[in-house]
Design a protein around this motif. Structure first.
Motif, PDB file in Angstrom:
ATOM      1  N   LEU A   1       0.830  -1.201   0.000  1.00 33.02           N
ATOM      2  CA  LEU A   1       0.000   0.000   0.000  1.00 33.02           C
ATOM      3  C   LEU A   1       0.869   1.257   0.000  1.00 33.02           C
ATOM      4  CD1 LEU A   1      -2.807   1.327   0.191  1.00 33.02           C
ATOM      5  CD2 LEU A   1      -2.620   1.134   2.693  1.00 33.02           C
ATOM      6  N   VAL A   2       1.929   1.239   0.797  1.00 32.13           N
ATOM      7  CA  VAL A   2       2.851   2.377   0.837  1.00 32.13           C
ATOM      8  C   VAL A   2       3.482   2.594  -0.534  1.00 32.13           C
ATOM      9  CG1 VAL A   2       5.041   3.200   1.781  1.00 32.13           C
ATOM     10  CG2 VAL A   2       3.336   2.186   3.304  1.00 32.13           C
ATOM     11  N   ALA A   3       3.912   1.513  -1.195  1.00 33.98           N
ATOM     12  CA  ALA A   3       4.532   1.622  -2.515  1.00 33.98           C
ATOM     13  C   ALA A   3       3.540   2.164  -3.540  1.00 33.98           C
ATOM     14  CB  ALA A   3       5.065   0.260  -2.954  1.00 33.98           C
ATOM     15  N   ALA A   4       2.296   1.681  -3.473  1.00 30.74           N
ATOM     16  CA  ALA A   4       1.278   2.143  -4.416  1.00 30.74           C
ATOM     17  C   ALA A   4       0.981   3.629  -4.229  1.00 30.74           C
ATOM     18  CB  ALA A   4      -0.002   1.318  -4.253  1.00 30.74           C
ATOM     19  N   GLN A   5       0.924   4.069  -2.984  1.00 28.76           N
ATOM     20  CA  GLN A   5       0.652   5.475  -2.724  1.00 28.76           C
ATOM     21  C   GLN A   5       1.853   6.370  -3.080  1.00 28.76           C
ATOM     22  OE1 GLN A   5      -2.293   7.309  -1.522  1.00 28.76           O
ATOM     23  NE2 GLN A   5      -2.938   5.477  -2.637  1.00 28.76           N
ATOM     24  N   LEU A   6       3.052   5.812  -3.000  1.00 35.13           N
ATOM     25  CA  LEU A   6       4.225   6.545  -3.467  1.00 35.13           C
ATOM     26  C   LEU A   6       4.106   6.820  -4.965  1.00 35.13           C
ATOM     27  CD1 LEU A   6       7.071   7.706  -2.898  1.00 35.13           C
ATOM     28  CD2 LEU A   6       7.983   5.429  -3.422  1.00 35.13           C
ATOM     29  N   LEU A   7       3.691   5.808  -5.721  1.00 30.75           N
ATOM     30  CA  LEU A   7       3.489   5.977  -7.168  1.00 30.75           C
ATOM     31  C   LEU A   7       2.360   6.960  -7.446  1.00 30.75           C
ATOM     32  CD1 LEU A   7       3.875   2.293  -8.450  1.00 30.75           C
ATOM     33  CD2 LEU A   7       5.511   4.172  -8.661  1.00 30.75           C
TER      34      LEU A   7
END
Length: 395
Positions: A110-116
């Protein structure tokens, strides 16, 4: 006077309408704003789903802010070279990051997706602001930008108020799925639209090159103080209502509605800015916001009065944001993308500074003290906005 002369006179005096494309840009802002606001209300449900804590889940919000700030600083400079429309179309592939958020199997994912998602938002918002300034008819700049800014009202009402309801009735993943669908619809509408795509020949400027444009540094200081004050107070308003005033969590939704109502209502008065000039209005707009923060501090022990002051806060902040975008976008039209990228970078740096800096202040001294510090920051913003007022300026 003949009928033709009367028609010519009326035509000369008539104000040009707000372009229909402005409403498309409003929708784009609403989509991006919704993603930036929805995680807070649904964080408890996400934490339960992943068997973790709310602070760990909110790392995704921090990642979004970090991605947005870095993208705005280093990638927005290509808006002027590639074209705002093309950049915005690419950025609305934000929908893919939102789908990844909805399907995230772990908090890390989720953190990686929100970074993108933040990387996409960091170029999308400057492209939207640059486009709104470019399509505005002469004499309707404030009104056009004001219409686009009401997208934040839509995201505040729909994102904050409805996300928790959707998470309760369906699942928190449905919230991100719904915003992803809206992003896909916005991309389709943008592709089918006639939004102009003016490009500037030559290499893209260095990220910080625009700092040399006369007048930009005071405006960015005003932006930083303005946004730090907002996020520092708004970030702890919900906890104050719940823990300080004993209101249910649903009260946060009412506060969001009050703020959104004030923010949206202010759009009816944007013509005042066009008549008086953004440069003249800006210091007074920020002084008005400072007064509202003092009023918030004075009424912080009353739930009803706090809601009323939050509505006034939304109204005052609309004027503050409108004049900021107008003045920045008018500094150098050939480098609007780069300039608005710096604006977004400063804004999302303020998200971090406001949230982390006001945390200890709120914990140790309370909500009223936080609002008073925000008022002091607005005095800094007003002073920066009034800097070099005797020099000629485009707005």
């Amino acid at each position: 006077m003949s009928n033709s002369d009367q028609a010519a006179t009326l035509g000369a005096n008539a104000r040009p309408p707000i372009p229909a494309l402005a409403y498309l840009l409003t929708g784009c802002i609403a989509v991006i704003g919704s993603n930036s606001l929805v995680l807070g209300p649904i964080a408890p449900a996400v934490a339960v789903s992943f068997a973790t804590s709310v602070p760990v889940v909110m790392m995704a919000a921090a990642a979004f802010g970090l991605g947005t700030s870095a993208s705005a600083l280093f990638l927005a400079r290509y808006i002027d070279r590639v074209g705002a429309r093309r950049i915005l179309q690419a950025a609305l592939l934000l929908a893919l990051a939102l789908v990844a958020s909805a399907a995230a199997p772990t908090v890390t994912a989720l953190v990686a997706a929100q970074l993108l998602a933040g990387v996409a938002a960091g170029v999308a918002m400057p492209a939207i602001y640059a486009s709104s300034a470019a399509i505005a008819p002469p004499g309707r700049e404030s009104g056009t930008i004001g219409v686009v800014l009401t997208g934040w009202t839509l995201s505040m009402v729909a994102g904050v108020s409805l996300s928790a309801v959707l998470a309760d009735l369906v699942h928190w993943r449905a919230v991100f799925a719904a915003v992803a669908l809206l992003a896909a619809l916005a991309l389709g509408s943008l592709t089918a639209s006639s939004l102009p795509d003016v490009r500037k020949a030559g290499p893209a400027p260095a990220p910080l090159e625009a700092l040399g444009i006369p007048g930009i540094v005071p405006l960015l200081i005003a932006c930083g103080a303005f946004m730090t004050a907002f996020y520092g107070v708004y970030g702890y308003l919900g906890d104050h209502l719940h823990s300080g005033l004993g209101q249910p969590v649903s009260a946060n939704g009412l506060a969001a509605l009050a703020y959104g109502a004030g923010f949206g209502t202010a759009a009816l008065f944007d013509g005042i800015i066009d008549r008086l000039g953004a440069r003249r209005v800006m210091p007074f707009a920020y002084l008005l916001v400072a007064i509202v923060y003092v009023a918030i501090a004075a009424t912080s022990n009353s739930y009803g009065m706090t809601l009323a002051m939050v509505a006034a806060w939304g109204l005052a902040n609309h004027f503050g944001l409108n004049v900021l975008v107008m003045r920045l976008s008018a500094l150098d039209p050939s480098r609007r993308g780069t300039i608005m990228g710096l604006n977004s970078a400063v804004t999302y740096l303020a998200v971090f500074v406001g949230t982390t800096g006001f945390g200890p202040l709120y914990s140790d001294f309370g909500f009223a003290a936080s609002a008073m510090v925000a008022a002091l920051l607005m005095l800094v913003a007003a002073s920066a906005a009034a800097w070099r007022t005797r020099q000629p300026h485009r707005t």
